[in-house]
Design an enzyme around this catalytic site. Structure first.
Site, PDB file in Angstrom:
ATOM      1  N   GLU A   1      14.093  20.287  35.796  1.00  0.00           N
ATOM      2  CA  GLU A   1      15.154  19.479  36.385  1.00  0.00           C
ATOM      3  C   GLU A   1      14.733  18.871  37.722  1.00  0.00           C
ATOM      4  OE1 GLU A   1      18.804  17.753  37.645  1.00  0.00           O
ATOM      5  OE2 GLU A   1      17.804  18.115  35.719  1.00  0.00           O
TER       6      GLU A   1
ATOM      7  N   HIS B   1      12.214  16.095  37.382  1.00  0.00           N
ATOM      8  CA  HIS B   1      12.833  14.820  36.993  1.00  0.00           C
ATOM      9  C   HIS B   1      13.429  14.113  38.206  1.00  0.00           C
ATOM     10  CE1 HIS B   1      14.861  11.821  34.681  1.00  0.00           C
ATOM     11  NE2 HIS B   1      16.075  12.277  34.965  1.00  0.00           N
TER      12      HIS B   1
ATOM     13  N   HIS C   1      23.536   7.929  30.441  1.00  0.00           N
ATOM     14  CA  HIS C   1      22.401   8.224  31.313  1.00  0.00           C
ATOM     15  C   HIS C   1      21.098   7.695  30.704  1.00  0.00           C
ATOM     16  CE1 HIS C   1      21.047  10.255  34.861  1.00  0.00           C
ATOM     17  NE2 HIS C   1      20.197  11.013  34.208  1.00  0.00           N
TER      18      HIS C   1
ATOM     19  N   HIS D   1      24.733   7.664  13.283  1.00  0.00           N
ATOM     20  CA  HIS D   1      23.472   7.251  13.906  1.00  0.00           C
ATOM     21  C   HIS D   1      22.435   6.900  12.842  1.00  0.00           C
ATOM     22  CE1 HIS D   1      20.285   6.873  16.776  1.00  0.00           C
ATOM     23  NE2 HIS D   1      19.623   7.899  16.290  1.00  0.00           N
TER      24      HIS D   1
ATOM     25  N   HIS E   1      10.026  10.802  19.715  1.00  0.00           N
ATOM     26  CA  HIS E   1      11.150   9.957  19.333  1.00  0.00           C
ATOM     27  C   HIS E   1      11.594   9.088  20.511  1.00  0.00           C
ATOM     28  CE1 HIS E   1      14.247   8.975  16.431  1.00  0.00           C
ATOM     29  NE2 HIS E   1      15.209   9.218  17.307  1.00  0.00           N
TER      30      HIS E   1
END
Length: 306
Positions: A56, A59, A121, A215, A276
């Site tokens: 975290e 990032h 986000h 999706h 992905h």
């Protein structure tokens, strides 16, 4: 000018790293790794580190670096090319979405947000990458000529092709948002097996299964639209940049669908999720470049090319 391009290219690379690192945070459930503390981690700059805190806080560091580089590019562009309105707008767009992205990230830490909001986000992170990439492209107008033959580089884009490119961009963004929502919802494995969902052609259309299935349907239609774009580009234009971009879009979309099929087949792990994310980011970058190429060449751009 080479220095500006180098900084812009570095900014694009850092933006890409931030997108992938953000996917790492989500995939590893490390969003709470620093607790309810921002911009510090657990209330301090050097907490007792654990895996989630490292992921975290890492990032946050990468995102902060992207913000600093965006400011540098914006200021530099305003000073070096003050007359190029489009370039300045792209540079400002990079800065704007980095700030918006950081604000959304801070809000998620200080006050938990619903999955529908958190899915934004990732979408905003793609826009950060998009604007950084296009600034780099716009700064290197000479690079554009490398993808075109002189006799066709000035050809206008057929209205039908332009409509398909921009329509596909809008539609892809919606499908990407839905995919981000599926990930935040924890529904990546709601449909097992592929192409059927839990052995059914049409599963229940609600809850996690419904989101996952929606999706899948969205991605399937995206493949059809990309294939149509590739075929249209071959028919309606002789421009190598548009044809090559459409071919890359088709290849990346096919790879993206294949990587997504790995999840319900039992290969859901950090590596496949980062693959992905990387593929959809690459596809989005190519699609954004195609959108950029459909914009009319203004007088300032023509002067630079001359």
């Amino acid at each position: 000018m080479k220095a500006v391009r180098a900084v812009s290219l570095a900014n694009t690379a850092v933006m890409l790293l931030a997108v992938l690192w953000g996917a790492w945070v989500t995939s590893s459930d490390s969003g709470d790794g620093c607790g309810a503390s921002w911009p510090l981690c657990k209330g301090t700059f050097m907490p007792d580190w654990d895996y989630a805190a490292i992921v975290e806080f890492g990032h946050r560091v990468v995102s902060a670096l992207a913000g600093l580089l965006s400011v540098a590019v914006l200021v530099w562009v305003a000073r070096v090319r003050p007359s190029e309105t489009r370039l300045k707008r792209l540079a400002f767009g990079t800065f704007f979405f980095v700030v918006l992205q950081g604000g959304l990230g801070a809000a998620a830490v200080l006050r938990p947000q619903p999955d529908l909001v958190m899915a934004l986000h990732f979408g905003f992170s793609l826009l950060c990458f998009t604007f950084a990439l296009l600034v780099t492209v716009a700064l290197g107008q000479g690079e554009r000529a490398a993808f075109q033959r002189p006799d066709v580089s000035a050809q206008p884009v057929a209205p039908g092709l332009r409509t398909q490119i921009w329509g596909l961009a809008v539609y892809t963004y919606l499908v990407v948002y839905l995919g981000a929502y599926v990930r935040h919802l924890g529904a990546s494995m709601a449909c097992t097996g592929w192409p059927l969902c839990n052995g059914e052609l049409i599963p229940p259309l609600y809850g996690p299964v419904g989101a996952n299935f929606a999706h899948r349907l969205g991605a399937a239609l995206a493949v059809v639209l990309v294939l149509r774009l590739w075929w249209t580009a071959r028919r309606l234009t002789e421009r190598d940049d548009l044809r090559r971009g459409a071919a890359w879009a088709l290849a990346l979309m096919a790879a993206q669908v294949a990587s997504g099929a790995l999840f319900p087949l039992g290969y859901l792990n950090l590596l496949t999720q980062l693959l992905h994310t990387g593929l959809i980011t690459g596809f989005w970058g190519v699609l954004s470049y195609l959108c950029y190429l459909t914009l009319p060449v203004g007088r300032e751009t023509a002067a630079v090319s001359a």
